[in-house]
Structures are given as C-alpha cells and as structure tokens.
Design a protein around this motif. Structure first.
Motif, PDB file in Angstrom:
ATOM      1  N   ASP A 148      48.734  48.780  26.051  1.00  0.00           N
ATOM      2  CA  ASP A 148      48.694  48.434  24.630  1.00  0.00           C
ATOM      3  C   ASP A 148      49.068  49.606  23.721  1.00  0.00           C
ATOM      4  N   GLY A 149      49.635  50.660  24.322  1.00  0.00           N
ATOM      5  CA  GLY A 149      50.111  51.776  23.518  1.00  0.00           C
ATOM      6  C   GLY A 149      49.167  52.956  23.450  1.00  0.00           C
ATOM      7  N   ARG A 150      47.883  52.747  23.753  1.00  0.00           N
ATOM      8  CA  ARG A 150      46.952  53.871  23.759  1.00  0.00           C
ATOM      9  C   ARG A 150      47.173  54.733  25.001  1.00  0.00           C
ATOM     10  N   TRP A 151      46.856  56.023  24.902  1.00  0.00           N
ATOM     11  CA  TRP A 151      47.211  56.961  25.964  1.00  0.00           C
ATOM     12  C   TRP A 151      46.536  56.653  27.293  1.00  0.00           C
ATOM     13  N   PHE A 152      45.379  55.989  27.242  1.00  0.00           N
ATOM     14  CA  PHE A 152      44.663  55.703  28.472  1.00  0.00           C
ATOM     15  C   PHE A 152      44.901  54.280  28.976  1.00  0.00           C
ATOM     16  N   TYR A 153      45.527  53.432  28.160  1.00  0.00           N
ATOM     17  CA  TYR A 153      45.689  52.012  28.470  1.00  0.00           C
ATOM     18  C   TYR A 153      47.118  51.787  28.944  1.00  0.00           C
ATOM     19  N   LEU A 154      47.402  52.227  30.174  1.00  0.00           N
ATOM     20  CA  LEU A 154      48.782  52.303  30.636  1.00  0.00           C
ATOM     21  C   LEU A 154      49.057  51.415  31.845  1.00  0.00           C
ATOM     22  N   GLY A 155      48.347  50.312  31.966  1.00  0.00           N
ATOM     23  CA  GLY A 155      48.595  49.399  33.071  1.00  0.00           C
ATOM     24  C   GLY A 155      50.002  48.826  33.040  1.00  0.00           C
ATOM     25  N   GLU A 156      50.511  48.479  34.199  1.00  0.00           N
ATOM     26  CA  GLU A 156      51.887  47.991  34.318  1.00  0.00           C
ATOM     27  C   GLU A 156      51.965  46.505  34.665  1.00  0.00           C
ATOM     28  N   PHE A 157      50.830  45.780  34.533  1.00  0.00           N
ATOM     29  CA  PHE A 157      50.805  44.370  34.913  1.00  0.00           C
ATOM     30  C   PHE A 157      50.157  43.540  33.803  1.00  0.00           C
ATOM     31  N   PRO A 158      50.877  43.293  32.716  1.00  0.00           N
ATOM     32  CA  PRO A 158      50.283  42.602  31.567  1.00  0.00           C
ATOM     33  C   PRO A 158      49.828  41.177  31.875  1.00  0.00           C
ATOM     34  N   ASP A 159      50.410  40.534  32.871  1.00  0.00           N
ATOM     35  CA  ASP A 159      50.041  39.153  33.203  1.00  0.00           C
ATOM     36  C   ASP A 159      48.947  39.068  34.265  1.00  0.00           C
ATOM     37  N   GLY A 160      48.471  40.205  34.758  1.00  0.00           N
ATOM     38  CA  GLY A 160      47.371  40.214  35.701  1.00  0.00           C
ATOM     39  C   GLY A 160      47.600  39.292  36.887  1.00  0.00           C
ATOM     40  N   VAL A 161      46.594  38.452  37.207  1.00  0.00           N
ATOM     41  CA  VAL A 161      46.671  37.609  38.399  1.00  0.00           C
ATOM     42  C   VAL A 161      47.689  36.475  38.286  1.00  0.00           C
ATOM     43  N   LYS A 162      48.300  36.312  37.131  1.00  0.00           N
ATOM     44  CA  LYS A 162      49.391  35.354  37.007  1.00  0.00           C
ATOM     45  C   LYS A 162      50.687  35.905  37.595  1.00  0.00           C
ATOM     46  N   ASP A 163      50.682  37.199  37.916  1.00  0.00           N
ATOM     47  CA  ASP A 163      51.865  37.903  38.374  1.00  0.00           C
ATOM     48  C   ASP A 163      51.683  38.264  39.857  1.00  0.00           C
ATOM     49  N   ASP A 164      52.592  37.816  40.723  1.00  0.00           N
ATOM     50  CA  ASP A 164      52.495  38.149  42.141  1.00  0.00           C
ATOM     51  C   ASP A 164      52.574  39.653  42.385  1.00  0.00           C
ATOM     52  N   ALA A 165      53.235  40.376  41.492  1.00  0.00           N
ATOM     53  CA  ALA A 165      53.325  41.825  41.652  1.00  0.00           C
ATOM     54  C   ALA A 165      51.938  42.458  41.533  1.00  0.00           C
ATOM     55  N   TYR A 166      51.115  41.942  40.610  1.00  0.00           N
ATOM     56  CA  TYR A 166      49.746  42.458  40.504  1.00  0.00           C
ATOM     57  C   TYR A 166      48.909  42.018  41.704  1.00  0.00           C
ATOM     58  N   LYS A 167      49.105  40.790  42.156  1.00  0.00           N
ATOM     59  CA  LYS A 167      48.359  40.328  43.332  1.00  0.00           C
ATOM     60  C   LYS A 167      48.618  41.240  44.529  1.00  0.00           C
ATOM     61  N   GLU A 168      49.877  41.652  44.682  1.00  0.00           N
ATOM     62  CA  GLU A 168      50.199  42.573  45.776  1.00  0.00           C
ATOM     63  C   GLU A 168      49.505  43.912  45.572  1.00  0.00           C
ATOM     64  N   TYR A 169      49.565  44.433  44.353  1.00  0.00           N
ATOM     65  CA  TYR A 169      48.921  45.713  44.026  1.00  0.00           C
ATOM     66  C   TYR A 169      47.422  45.645  44.304  1.00  0.00           C
ATOM     67  N   TYR A 170      46.787  44.585  43.836  1.00  0.00           N
ATOM     68  CA  TYR A 170      45.349  44.422  44.035  1.00  0.00           C
ATOM     69  C   TYR A 170      45.014  44.333  45.526  1.00  0.00           C
ATOM     70  N   THR A 171      45.785  43.559  46.265  1.00  0.00           N
ATOM     71  CA  THR A 171      45.538  43.396  47.698  1.00  0.00           C
ATOM     72  C   THR A 171      45.629  44.723  48.429  1.00  0.00           C
ATOM     73  N   ARG A 172      46.640  45.524  48.113  1.00  0.00           N
ATOM     74  CA  ARG A 172      46.790  46.823  48.777  1.00  0.00           C
ATOM     75  C   ARG A 172      45.645  47.769  48.391  1.00  0.00           C
ATOM     76  N   MET A 173      45.194  47.719  47.151  1.00  0.00           N
ATOM     77  CA  MET A 173      44.051  48.548  46.773  1.00  0.00           C
ATOM     78  C   MET A 173      42.776  48.059  47.454  1.00  0.00           C
ATOM     79  N   PHE A 174      42.634  46.749  47.591  1.00  0.00           N
ATOM     80  CA  PHE A 174      41.449  46.201  48.248  1.00  0.00           C
ATOM     81  C   PHE A 174      41.400  46.664  49.708  1.00  0.00           C
ATOM     82  N   GLN A 175      42.558  46.695  50.348  1.00  0.00           N
ATOM     83  CA  GLN A 175      42.606  47.168  51.728  1.00  0.00           C
ATOM     84  C   GLN A 175      42.125  48.607  51.825  1.00  0.00           C
ATOM     85  N   TRP A 176      42.574  49.446  50.901  1.00  0.00           N
ATOM     86  CA  TRP A 176      42.113  50.839  50.878  1.00  0.00           C
ATOM     87  C   TRP A 176      40.618  50.907  50.594  1.00  0.00           C
ATOM     88  N   GLY A 177      40.149  50.165  49.579  1.00  0.00           N
ATOM     89  CA  GLY A 177      38.748  50.195  49.198  1.00  0.00           C
ATOM     90  C   GLY A 177      37.809  49.739  50.295  1.00  0.00           C
TER      91      GLY A 177
END
Length: 422
Positions: A148-177
């Motif tokens: 949203d333009g703030r220095w700390f709010y720099l996410g790259e997936f504005p559509d969240g779980v509506k976006d398969d790209a975020y689903k992939e990102y989340y899944t890979r992080m979940f595997q690490w976690g």
C-alpha cells in the motif's frame, strides 16, 4: 493441547482470569516500549535514531535494551507464582540474551510476502537460534501480503488466496515452518485457513495437509528434542556448520539446516521443478536417506532433487533413530499411542525418548520418563533399554514398531529392556 486459552494481548493476563486458572499461552505482540514514531517516515536510519533517543530518555540506554528480558521475566515469575499447573508459553516478538529461561518463543515480526523476504528469513532464524535462544518461529505466509506504499507494507500478492501465486508461496513457507520449533500461520490481508487454498484432492490443499500430518507424525521426536533442549542444552534447528565443522562447503549454505537429524531444504523460488541440495560429509563419512523415496546417497557432493508442490526436500542423516506416531487432531491425543522407531542405518546410534504429562512443572521434580534407544548397525539390533522414571497416567505398556530398510518388527514394550534383531 486439546483446548487452548491463548491471550493475544500486549501484557500479562490479569484480574479474575489469572486468579482462576493461568492461560495456556500469552501472545505479547509488543514487548517493547511504544516508540511513537509515525509509520509514514521511510528513513530507517532516522527512525532508528529517534527511537533510540526516546527510549534512552525514558529508560536509559541500558534499561531500554533490557526491556524485553524483564518483560518476559515478569510474566514468567508471576504466572508461576500464581500456579504451576500450566507451563509458561510466551510468544513474543522481542528478545534479549538469556530470555529463553522465561518460556519465550520469539517470532520474527511483521514480514512482507515476497520470495526475497522468504529467503532472508531462513538464515536470520538460524543465526538467532545459534545465540542460545532455541525457540523461534515466523508468520507462515508472511504478515503483509499487499503493497500500500508504506515502507513496511511491501507484500507482492494483493489478491491473497485468490491468487495461485500466493497459494504456492504460502505452501512453500508452510513446508519450511513445519520444521521450525513452533509452526504457526498468521497474517493480515487474506485468510489462512487450509480450506481457503482449495478442496481436498487439489494440489495446494493436499500439499498443506501433507505437512500438517507430517508435523503431528513427528510430535514424539519433536517433544523429545524439546526435552533435550531443556535438560541438556540442545538446539533442535541448527546451521549445518554445527554438525559438520570439518566440511567447509557448508559454511555459507543459507537455505539448508538440521532439524534434529533431518536436513531440511526449503524451496524458496516460485514454480521450482527442482533444487540443488548439498549433502554434507564428516571424517567418518556420511550417508543420507531421502525421506520421501528412501534413496540413499553418499555425503560430500551436490545433487538435483525434484520439488513438486507437495514435496519439501528432506534428508535423514545415516545413523538416526526417529520416533513417530500416527497423526492426530491435537498432540495430547497421542498419549499412550503406538510408537514407530524409524531406523536410518549407517552407524551405531542412540536416542532418548522422553514423555511426561504434557503440561505443568512436575518434570522439574523428576516426574517424567525416558527410554534410551540404541542401534547396533553391524548386528542390526535395536535395543529398548529399561524405562527410567514415572509420571501420573503414564502407559504401563505400548506397542512399538521398529521400521528399517529391511522390514518391520513390533513388540509390546512394558518398560523392561528389550532387544530386537532385524
């Protein structure tokens, strides 16, 4: 825990709640003095300088640095003064040397969702845990998913779980976690429940469920490692250099690490079909078993390993004993359940299997059990040594299955020394 009374607050629970029953855990989101610096400022150095001046003026330079330590100490000592029926669990985002003695689990703050950030978090966590604070975790999926333009709010997936790209990102992080001391999913902007990532039978849903089941399968191993941390100064998640100091190839590997005797190799780039993995070696040579396929590799070289979305590369060090149980809906449901000892041959080895009541501080007065498990690699004999100790409600016997590359055998273990030849 079958039920959870967890407090996501900025301070210790108080009043009637504390007098009635301690909480299962505290989530101290801001265990540091409030800075008062507007978020719109993007000059990080100026922000740091102003915070430093405010804190030093308010508390003094030394006391402001120690704030998190004493904040955690106050929670720990006052809860224990109230009751010993609940162990102190304090999820906090600030830390100081020695804070681990106060039941703290530190997470790395409000990160933004990007693959670059993901890659940075792995060595950051390993370096943190190397300081003697063994409990560290993250927001799986990252806290901020939008920009949203703030220095700390720099996410790259504005559509969240509506976006398969975020689903992939989340899944890979979940595997690490799944292979951190604490696994947790948390964040803003978009839902995180597993059913938001698809239906059963779809790739992201099934990949996440596979990790949830694996985490619960490994609870006996993880809990025994947690006991080893408390009783024997162990660290369950470690830089490779801790285990392989004579192999210079591991010194600058940032995306592989040991979780007990399991080497974890997170996938940190999008749409990855494979990744390179280095298999360390030691002076006594080394064998590594692919956790998923059972393929055995010699240490001392690089390999390419396939990385479909439902697979996190995992390699078990030769000479490892990994106790597991069937996955359950919550950890306490495994109490007294059958155990499988997974044998990864390659050298003689031992493991101390630990159990207690699952909560309270009775273990401090010796209310727990241990079973020293030994493996003779040449003779292919596994020995369950005599159980030591006791605790209220402990099982008097249980089925234990020994699983090896050559087959399985099961015994009914009643606490007496038992040897099984495979």
């Amino acid at each position: 825990m079958p039920t959870t009374n967890f407090s996501p607050t900025d301070s210790m629970h108080g009043g009637a709640t504390a007098a009635r029953e301690p909480l299962d855990g505290d989530w101290n989101r801001m265990p540091e003095p409030k800075d008062g610096i507007p978020y719109r400022w993007g000059d990080h150095e100026r922000r740091w300088s102003l915070n430093k001046d405010i804190l030093s003026t308010t508390l003094g330079a030394e006391r402001s640095s120690l704030y998190s330590l004493y904040h955690s100490k106050g929670i720990y000592e006052n809860q224990r003064a109230t009751s010993t029926r609940k162990r102190v669990v304090n999820l906090t985002r600030s830390s100081y040397a020695g804070q681990q003695r106060y039941g703290t689990i530190v997470w790395n703050g409000d990160t933004h969702a990007s693959w670059a950030s993901f890659r940075q978090q792995i060595p950051a966590g390993l370096n943190y845990m190397a300081t003697g604070n063994p409990y560290w975790t993250v927001d799986v999926g990252s806290f901020f998913t939008k920009n949203d333009g703030r220095w700390f709010y720099l996410g790259e997936f504005p559509d969240g779980v509506k976006d398969d790209a975020y689903k992939e990102y989340y899944t890979r992080m979940f595997q690490w976690g799944t292979f951190l001391p604490m696994l947790r999913s948390h964040g803003s902007d978009t839902p995180r429940e597993i059913w938001r990532f698809g239906e059963p039978g779809t790739r992201f849903y099934d990949a996440i469920l596979r990790m949830i089941n694996l985490r619960y399968t490994l609870i006996p191993y993880i809990y025994s490692m947690a006991a080893r941390q408390t009783l024997h100064d162990y660290t369950m998640a470690r830089l490779l250099a801790f285990d392989f100091p004579d192999d210079p190839n591991v010194f600058d590997i940032k995306d592989q690490y040991m979780f007990g005797n399991i080497m974890v190799c997170p996938v940190t780039v999008p749409e990855a079909k494979s990744r390179k993995v280095y298999l360390p070696h030691s002076s006594s040579s080394e064998k590594w078993t692919d956790y998923w396929s059972g393929t055995v590799y010699e240490g001392g070289g690089w390999i390419d390993i396939e990385t479909p979305i439902d697979r996190l590369p995992l390699f078990v060090r030769g000479g490892s004993l990994i106790p597991t149980a069937q996955p359950t809906e919550y950890a306490d449901a495994q109490i007294g359940s059958p155990i499988t000892i997974n044998v990864y041959p390659g050298r003689d080895s031992e493991f101390e299997f630990y159990e207690d009541e699952g909560d309270n501080y009775n273990y401090e007065s010796g209310s727990y059990t241990t079973i020293r498990i030994s493996w003779n690699d040449r003779k292919r004999i596994l020995t369950l040594n005599a159980q030591k100790g006791s605790y209220p409600g402990m099982p008097t016997s249980r089925k234990i299955t020994i699983k090896t590359p050559w087959g399985e055998r099961s015994v009914n273990y009643n606490g007496k020394k038992t040897s099984i030849r495979i």
